[in-house]
Write a protein that holds these residues in place. Structure first.
Motif, PDB file in Angstrom:
ATOM      1  N   GLU A  70     -12.518 -25.113  -8.053  1.00  0.00           N
ATOM      2  CA  GLU A  70     -12.298 -23.661  -8.123  1.00  0.00           C
ATOM      3  C   GLU A  70     -10.837 -23.339  -8.401  1.00  0.00           C
ATOM      4  O   GLU A  70     -10.522 -22.507  -9.263  1.00  0.00           O
ATOM      5  CB  GLU A  70     -12.738 -23.014  -6.802  1.00  0.00           C
ATOM      6  CG  GLU A  70     -12.551 -21.506  -6.785  1.00  0.00           C
ATOM      7  CD  GLU A  70     -12.870 -20.893  -5.435  1.00  0.00           C
ATOM      8  OE1 GLU A  70     -12.500 -19.731  -5.231  1.00  0.00           O
ATOM      9  OE2 GLU A  70     -13.469 -21.591  -4.588  1.00  0.00           O
ATOM     10  N   GLN A  71      -9.926 -24.007  -7.699  1.00  0.00           N
ATOM     11  CA  GLN A  71      -8.492 -23.762  -7.912  1.00  0.00           C
ATOM     12  C   GLN A  71      -8.071 -24.123  -9.335  1.00  0.00           C
ATOM     13  O   GLN A  71      -7.300 -23.401  -9.977  1.00  0.00           O
ATOM     14  CB  GLN A  71      -7.681 -24.585  -6.903  1.00  0.00           C
ATOM     15  CG  GLN A  71      -7.737 -24.079  -5.480  1.00  0.00           C
ATOM     16  CD  GLN A  71      -6.676 -23.029  -5.213  1.00  0.00           C
ATOM     17  OE1 GLN A  71      -5.659 -22.935  -5.902  1.00  0.00           O
ATOM     18  NE2 GLN A  71      -6.907 -22.198  -4.213  1.00  0.00           N
ATOM     19  N   ARG A  74      -9.443 -21.526 -11.821  1.00  0.00           N
ATOM     20  CA  ARG A  74      -8.803 -20.214 -11.678  1.00  0.00           C
ATOM     21  C   ARG A  74      -7.469 -20.158 -12.425  1.00  0.00           C
ATOM     22  O   ARG A  74      -6.978 -19.074 -12.741  1.00  0.00           O
ATOM     23  CB  ARG A  74      -8.551 -19.912 -10.198  1.00  0.00           C
ATOM     24  CG  ARG A  74      -9.750 -19.385  -9.423  1.00  0.00           C
ATOM     25  CD  ARG A  74      -9.382 -19.254  -7.955  1.00  0.00           C
ATOM     26  NE  ARG A  74     -10.463 -18.718  -7.144  1.00  0.00           N
ATOM     27  CZ  ARG A  74     -10.604 -17.434  -6.827  1.00  0.00           C
ATOM     28  NH1 ARG A  74      -9.722 -16.556  -7.295  1.00  0.00           N
ATOM     29  NH2 ARG A  74     -11.599 -17.018  -6.082  1.00  0.00           N
ATOM     30  N   THR A  75      -6.868 -21.311 -12.686  1.00  0.00           N
ATOM     31  CA  THR A  75      -5.521 -21.351 -13.275  1.00  0.00           C
ATOM     32  C   THR A  75      -5.517 -22.238 -14.517  1.00  0.00           C
ATOM     33  O   THR A  75      -4.855 -23.280 -14.549  1.00  0.00           O
ATOM     34  CB  THR A  75      -4.517 -21.894 -12.241  1.00  0.00           C
ATOM     35  OG1 THR A  75      -5.003 -23.158 -11.723  1.00  0.00           O
ATOM     36  CG2 THR A  75      -4.337 -20.932 -11.088  1.00  0.00           C
ATOM     37  N   LEU A 106     -17.156 -18.434  -8.561  1.00  0.00           N
ATOM     38  CA  LEU A 106     -16.313 -18.171  -9.731  1.00  0.00           C
ATOM     39  C   LEU A 106     -16.693 -16.841 -10.390  1.00  0.00           C
ATOM     40  O   LEU A 106     -15.817 -16.084 -10.832  1.00  0.00           O
ATOM     41  CB  LEU A 106     -16.446 -19.317 -10.738  1.00  0.00           C
ATOM     42  CG  LEU A 106     -15.861 -20.659 -10.304  1.00  0.00           C
ATOM     43  CD1 LEU A 106     -16.278 -21.768 -11.272  1.00  0.00           C
ATOM     44  CD2 LEU A 106     -14.338 -20.585 -10.200  1.00  0.00           C
ATOM     45  N   ALA A 109     -15.414 -13.976  -8.400  1.00  0.00           N
ATOM     46  CA  ALA A 109     -13.959 -13.854  -8.514  1.00  0.00           C
ATOM     47  C   ALA A 109     -13.516 -13.456  -9.913  1.00  0.00           C
ATOM     48  O   ALA A 109     -12.314 -13.292 -10.164  1.00  0.00           O
ATOM     49  CB  ALA A 109     -13.304 -15.186  -8.126  1.00  0.00           C
ATOM     50  N   VAL A 111     -13.694 -15.277 -12.631  1.00  0.00           N
ATOM     51  CA  VAL A 111     -13.125 -16.404 -13.371  1.00  0.00           C
ATOM     52  C   VAL A 111     -14.080 -16.752 -14.507  1.00  0.00           C
ATOM     53  O   VAL A 111     -15.141 -17.335 -14.284  1.00  0.00           O
ATOM     54  CB  VAL A 111     -12.916 -17.627 -12.443  1.00  0.00           C
ATOM     55  CG1 VAL A 111     -12.325 -18.797 -13.236  1.00  0.00           C
ATOM     56  CG2 VAL A 111     -12.014 -17.262 -11.277  1.00  0.00           C
ATOM     57  N   THR A 116     -13.866 -22.640 -18.129  1.00  0.00           N
ATOM     58  CA  THR A 116     -14.927 -22.457 -17.141  1.00  0.00           C
ATOM     59  C   THR A 116     -16.279 -22.357 -17.822  1.00  0.00           C
ATOM     60  O   THR A 116     -17.257 -22.990 -17.400  1.00  0.00           O
ATOM     61  CB  THR A 116     -14.654 -21.196 -16.294  1.00  0.00           C
ATOM     62  OG1 THR A 116     -13.426 -21.361 -15.586  1.00  0.00           O
ATOM     63  CG2 THR A 116     -15.781 -20.968 -15.293  1.00  0.00           C
TER      64      THR A 116
END
Length: 468
Positions: A70-71, A74-75, A106, A109, A111, A116
């Protein structure tokens, strides 16, 4: 010095990612666990992103693997080479319900970057039976397809998910069984257990009759859970070591004693399977095993620290040379089959007893709360390492099954002996290898080389994937 600090930071994260699950522990709440993990994940991602991604190739638990993925997703602007392949390989070995939960997180959020969508698309395309997933994980499949903007695997599955009233019947056997199960009892036995269970209740099917007929479609874990709920005898021969230890500890003392030969034989067989090629190769081994009151765990992780200690006891017996193993419980008990979480934690005294025989290896399995008297274990280990064994004739390691949210790590006994987190006893041989880095004698270069080897082996074993 900066490289040693960086190596320590990454190893601290590995300890947390192996041990912590964001659930309540004996001394910390679930909220404290989650807050501590959230900070640690962000800190390591920002400062050591390539190494953070490489941790997906280690034996970290699925809870933290999902947080790492996930981290990273997200970036995407910070992504390094090969990161997508590593994410895809890790998702391929995770339970599908956990992956669908991650995709839903995701989506919630927002994302939805190109990387993704590519990972979601490829993971869905690799599923062996899309119709089965549509029936078993329907909300998750729908959310993933919508989020990644991809069509269903075929027209029938798409209609089942998004236009269920469009077709009178389905050509796919699983989808048709689901449709028929609403009004025909026999059809439910062609469905996955978790889906069929709801239809059985709707049709008023007798529970024993249902379980007998649905048994061929149940997974191993589903059989274990239903056997435990029904009070039936579980098949001990298929349980992994830590799960088997949990099963044994859940039995009444009288039953453990009555089934001593059967249970001991099953634990030793599971330990031999876990030891694999390392069996008998560790020489003389002494273990200090924590069965104090805190090993009772928490309401959501009941007796897990004690189960890890029990599993490690039998695994270390298998790893040691024949007849060269000594296991010492903090309670002073001598019967591993009848251990229970009770009393204080006199680790220092037990460590003195364990070192008395001059073992080749000393393994301490404990949450690290040495309190009888406080601090004795760390002092014993300091004096022993600095005065009695400066040449390190005895290899020592502390494996800790409990994450301490307050220190962002597992609790350590002192700097003299490396501490590593452990969740399942069967991971012990691999964790001992990581413990060598935790002694502070190697820096980031050596740790990076080790992680690179693990990543290469991981990708070779699970397929490199196509995602960049």
């Amino acid at each position: 010095m900066s490289e040693l600090v960086a190596a320590e930071d990454v190893l601290l994260f590995v300890n947390a990612a192996v041990t912590a699950t964001g659930q309540r522990e004996f001394r910390s709440s679930a909220a404290e666990q989650r807050l501590s993990l959230a900070f640690l994940h962000e800190y390591v991602r920002v400062n050591y992103r390539p190494l953070y991604a490489s941790c997906l190739a280690l034996d970290i638990n699925d809870h933290n693997a999902a947080l790492v993925v996930e981290q990273l997703l997200r970036t995407p602007g910070e992504a390094g080479d090969g990161e997508g392949r590593l994410v895809a390989a890790r998702l391929a070995r995770m339970a599908p319900q956990r992956v669908y939960r991650l995709f839903r997180t995701l989506r919630e959020a927002g994302v939805n970057n190109r990387r993704t969508r590519a990972i979601v698309r490829e993971w869905l395309a690799a599923r062996p039976d899309p119709a089965l997933d549509a029936v078993k994980y329907r909300p998750g499949v729908k959310a993933a397809l919508r989020h990644a903007h991809v069509p269903a695997a075929d027209a029938e599955t798409g209609d089942f998910l998004f236009a269920p009233g469009r077709r009178v019947r389905y050509g796919n056997r699983t989808l048709e069984a689901y449709r028929r199960a609403h009004h025909a009892e026999d059809a439910l036995y062609e469905l996955p257990f978790t889906v069929a269970e709801g239809f059985a209740a709707r049709h008023g099917v007798d529970r024993e009759v249902f379980l007998e007929r649905i048994a061929p479609r149940m997974t191993r874990l589903e059989r274990l859970r239903t056997d435990r709920a029904a009070g039936a005898s579980a098949d001990l021969t298929v349980m992994p070591l830590t799960r088997l230890a949990l099963h044994v500890l859940a039995l009444p003392f009288a039953e453990r004693a009555a089934r001593r030969d059967e249970l001991t034989g099953a634990l030793r067989a599971a330990a031999r399977r876990a030891a694999g090629p390392y069996a008998g190769g560790w020489g003389r081994v002494a273990a200090v095993l924590d069965d104090s009151f805190s090993s009772s765990g928490s309401a959501v992780k009941r007796r897990r620290p004690l189960a890890v200690a029990l599993g490690c006891h039998f695994l270390l017996e298998a790893l040691a040379a024949p007849g060269a193993y000594t296991g010492l419980w903090t309670s002073g008990g001598t019967d591993p089959l009848l251990v229970r979480p009770y009393g204080p934690t006199p680790l220092g005294l037990r460590i003195l007893d364990a070192l008395d025989g001059g073992p080749d290896r000393l393994v301490i399995v404990s949450d690290g709360w040495d309190n009888a008297p406080p601090g004795l274990a760390g002092e014993v280990l300091r004096v022993w390492r600095s005065r009695l064994d400066p040449g390190r004739r005895t290899a020592a390691v502390h494996v800790n099954p409990v994450y301490d949210a307050g220190v962002f790590d597992v609790r350590r006994l002192g700097p003299s002996v490396p501490a590593v987190g452990i969740r399942d006893a069967e991971d012990l041989p691999a964790l001992v290898e990581i413990a060598g880095f935790a002694e502070g004698r190697t820096g980031l270069t050596e740790l990076r080389a080790y992680l690179d080897r693990r990543v290469a082996d991981f990708l070779a074993a699970h397929g490199k994937g196509r995602t960049a």
